[in-house]
Design an enzyme around this catalytic site. Structure first.
Site, mmCIF file in Angstrom:
data_model
loop_
_atom_site.group_PDB
_atom_site.id
_atom_site.type_symbol
_atom_site.label_atom_id
_atom_site.label_comp_id
_atom_site.label_asym_id
_atom_site.label_seq_id
_atom_site.Cartn_x
_atom_site.Cartn_y
_atom_site.Cartn_z
ATOM 1 N N CYS A 140 0.839 -1.204 0.000
ATOM 2 C CA CYS A 140 0.000 0.000 0.000
ATOM 3 C C CYS A 140 0.872 1.250 0.000
ATOM 4 O O CYS A 140 1.318 1.707 1.053
ATOM 5 C CB CYS A 140 -0.943 -0.019 1.207
ATOM 6 S SG CYS A 140 -2.099 1.367 1.192
ATOM 7 N N CYS A 143 -0.617 4.215 1.894
ATOM 8 C CA CYS A 143 -0.536 4.096 3.361
ATOM 9 C C CYS A 143 0.894 4.308 3.857
ATOM 10 O O CYS A 143 1.124 4.962 4.855
ATOM 11 C CB CYS A 143 -0.961 2.706 3.818
ATOM 12 S SG CYS A 143 -2.407 2.059 3.002
ATOM 13 N N ASP A 144 1.860 3.714 3.161
ATOM 14 C CA ASP A 144 3.210 3.633 3.723
ATOM 15 C C ASP A 144 4.245 4.524 3.040
ATOM 16 O O ASP A 144 5.346 4.703 3.559
ATOM 17 C CB ASP A 144 3.711 2.174 3.650
ATOM 18 C CG ASP A 144 2.840 1.232 4.465
ATOM 19 O OD1 ASP A 144 2.226 1.713 5.438
ATOM 20 O OD2 ASP A 144 2.769 0.038 4.138
HETATM 21 C C1 FAD Z 1 -0.243 -3.541 4.524
HETATM 22 C C2 FAD Z 1 -1.407 -2.594 4.577
HETATM 23 C C3 FAD Z 1 -1.247 -1.361 5.176
HETATM 24 C C4 FAD Z 1 -2.318 -0.477 5.242
HETATM 25 N N1 FAD Z 1 -2.150 0.721 5.849
HETATM 26 C C5 FAD Z 1 -3.181 1.601 5.904
HETATM 27 C C6 FAD Z 1 -3.030 2.860 6.527
HETATM 28 O O1 FAD Z 1 -1.946 3.209 7.008
HETATM 29 N N2 FAD Z 1 -4.107 3.689 6.553
HETATM 30 C C7 FAD Z 1 -5.310 3.349 5.996
HETATM 31 O O2 FAD Z 1 -6.262 4.142 6.075
HETATM 32 N N3 FAD Z 1 -5.477 2.153 5.397
HETATM 33 C C8 FAD Z 1 -4.454 1.278 5.334
HETATM 34 N N4 FAD Z 1 -4.606 0.074 4.696
HETATM 35 C C9 FAD Z 1 -5.901 -0.216 4.072
HETATM 36 C C10 FAD Z 1 -6.905 -0.643 5.159
HETATM 37 O O3 FAD Z 1 -6.330 -1.665 5.927
HETATM 38 C C11 FAD Z 1 -8.195 -1.130 4.519
HETATM 39 O O4 FAD Z 1 -8.699 -0.150 3.641
HETATM 40 C C12 FAD Z 1 -9.236 -1.412 5.606
HETATM 41 O O5 FAD Z 1 -8.743 -2.288 6.571
HETATM 42 C C13 FAD Z 1 -10.493 -2.010 4.983
HETATM 43 O O6 FAD Z 1 -11.362 -2.287 6.014
HETATM 44 P P1 FAD Z 1 -12.596 -3.261 5.879
HETATM 45 O O7 FAD Z 1 -13.456 -2.904 7.045
HETATM 46 O O8 FAD Z 1 -13.177 -3.184 4.539
HETATM 47 O O9 FAD Z 1 -12.087 -4.735 6.090
HETATM 48 P P2 FAD Z 1 -10.712 -5.485 6.250
HETATM 49 O O10 FAD Z 1 -9.712 -4.715 7.009
HETATM 50 O O11 FAD Z 1 -10.334 -6.006 4.905
HETATM 51 O O12 FAD Z 1 -11.161 -6.693 7.192
HETATM 52 C C14 FAD Z 1 -12.122 -7.625 6.830
HETATM 53 C C15 FAD Z 1 -12.156 -8.718 7.871
HETATM 54 O O13 FAD Z 1 -13.253 -9.588 7.605
HETATM 55 C C16 FAD Z 1 -12.829 -10.923 7.801
HETATM 56 N N5 FAD Z 1 -13.631 -11.839 6.976
HETATM 57 C C17 FAD Z 1 -13.484 -12.120 5.658
HETATM 58 N N6 FAD Z 1 -14.368 -13.048 5.281
HETATM 59 C C18 FAD Z 1 -15.081 -13.364 6.390
HETATM 60 C C19 FAD Z 1 -16.135 -14.286 6.642
HETATM 61 N N7 FAD Z 1 -16.636 -15.067 5.665
HETATM 62 N N8 FAD Z 1 -16.634 -14.377 7.901
HETATM 63 C C20 FAD Z 1 -16.150 -13.584 8.897
HETATM 64 N N9 FAD Z 1 -15.135 -12.702 8.706
HETATM 65 C C21 FAD Z 1 -14.618 -12.602 7.465
HETATM 66 C C22 FAD Z 1 -11.374 -10.916 7.349
HETATM 67 O O14 FAD Z 1 -10.669 -12.028 7.913
HETATM 68 C C23 FAD Z 1 -10.901 -9.586 7.906
HETATM 69 O O15 FAD Z 1 -10.445 -9.750 9.222
HETATM 70 C C24 FAD Z 1 -3.569 -0.843 4.645
HETATM 71 C C25 FAD Z 1 -3.724 -2.091 4.055
HETATM 72 C C26 FAD Z 1 -2.669 -2.961 4.005
HETATM 73 C C27 FAD Z 1 -2.842 -4.321 3.370
#
Ligand code: FAD
Length: 314
Positions: A140, A143-144
């Site tokens: 990302c 992000c980083d």
């Molecule tokens: C390395 C990295 C660094 C990042 N750094 C930043 C940052 O500094 N700032 C920022 O704003 N964003 C950052 N992001 C982006 C940010 O993490 C995502 O945009 C955000 O987490 C998305 O949130 P979400 O709620 O959509 O779900 P996610 O964070 O994708 O989480 C979804 C969760 O649902 C669970 N899940 C999936 N399927 C199922 C199921 N069938 N049943 C139950 N649970 C399930 C998964 O296991 C997961 O734990 C980064 C991403 C990455 C990969």
């Protein structure tokens, strides 16, 4: 099989899921949240558990570790009465109301559902790629990219699509030079995005090239890159490597019950979180391939709840 009834069932555990839970719980809807157990190889708490400092989430001027931010979100959900189950949803039935959501041990019967299962950034695996993950290697750039270890240093991006072009251009703000490593001799990115990258004087493209090794000491200092036409291996001194090879939304368990786009993201009505099934909402990265940030995921989580309040005539 245990059966539980609820007005709101939330599937997922990232910022979108917990924001939806906080809003629904504060409205005394007693939501149930399935946080998953290593669903798609991601721990409860979501993608932020795979990173270190989060510096762009408001409220934390010194930054906060991704895992700690998500622990706090979970505590806030619990504080207002969300019931959290550490179980992965493996089946849903959205064909009639109330909806059914099933894990290995229970079925929840729900009036409304928020799908917030996120997405997984695709990573490549080669020698050293796991060792230097979060120590110079990231998935990302937004992000980083601004982190001190990348400032005024040569950096590399792997990929050939729009995201790779966007990330490479973005990184030129911080790095001294940005290499795009691409395994083919053409990009699949749109022409306008390609042009932006190809005309940027700080970007150099390494065509027909694959990365074979990442090396360094405490953090990444270089890559071994093979040119697939000449078979020559070159030594690329970079302090950062960013994978920009796409994301995979966690939608397989939906088994075709919601309309998805061609990349597998849940389709929502423009400007809303409403899916193709009335009463089922999608929030966060599972429906967003553009912004993909914690704050935007949280925003759509809260938005889902406002629509739920209307839907339940609350
Ligand atoms: C390395 C990295 C660094 C990042 N750094 C930043 C940052 O500094 N700032 C920022 O704003 N964003 C950052 N992001 C982006 C940010 O993490 C995502 O945009 C955000 O987490 C998305 O949130 P979400 O709620 O959509 O779900 P996610 O964070 O994708 O989480 C979804 C969760 O649902 C669970 N899940 C999936 N399927 C199922 C199921 N069938 N049943 C139950 N649970 C399930 C998964 O296991 C997961 O734990 C980064 C991403 C990455 C990969």
């Amino acid at each position: 099989m245990e059966e539980i009834k609820t007005r709101v069932c939330i599937i997922g555990s990232g910022p979108a899921a917990h924001t939806a839970a906080i809003y629904a719980a504060r409205a005394e809807l007693k939501p149930i949240l399935f946080e998953g157990w290593m669903a798609n190889d991601i721990a409860p708490g979501g993608q932020l558990t795979t990173t270190t400092d989060v510096e762009n989430f408001p409220g934390f001027p010194e930054g906060i570790m991704g895992g700690e931010l998500m622990d706090r979100c979970r505590s806030q959900s619990l504080r207002f009465g969300t019931q959290v189950f550490t179980e992965t949803v493996n089946k849903v039935d959205f064909s009639s109301t109330p909806f059914k959501i099933t894990t290995d041990s229970k079925t929840v019967v729900a009036d409304t559902v928020v799908v917030a299962t996120g997405a997984v950034a695709k990573r490549l695996h080669f020698s050293g790629s796991d060792t230097f993950w979060n120590r110079g290697i990231s998935a990302c750039a937004v992000c980083d990219g601004a982190a001190p270890i990348f400032r005024n240093k040569p950096l590399a991006v792997i990929g050939g699509g729009d995201s790779a072009m966007e990330e490479a251009n973005f990184l030129t703000k911080y790095g001294s030079k940005v290499y795009i490593i691409h395994r083919r001799d053409t990009f699949r990115a749109s022409k306008i995005m390609q042009n932006r990258a190809l005309t940027n004087p700080k970007i150099e493209v390494l065509w027909n090239s694959v990365t074979e090794e990442a090396y360094g000491e405490r953090s990444l200092t270089g890559l071994k890159v093979r040119n697939m036409v000449t078979d020559e291996v070159s030594d690329l001194k970079v302090s950062g490597l960013f994978f920009a090879i796409g994301h995979e939304p966690a939608t397989k368990f939906l088994d075709g019950q919601l309309e998805l786009d061609s990349d597998g993201y849940v389709l929502t009505k423009p400007g809303t979180t409403q899916t193709s099934v009335r009463g089922v909402f999608a929030a966060g990265d599972v429906q967003d391939k553009k912004y993909r940030q914690a704050i935007t995921a949280a925003g759509t989580g809260s938005f889902s709840c406002f629509v739920i309040f209307v839907h339940l005539q609350f």
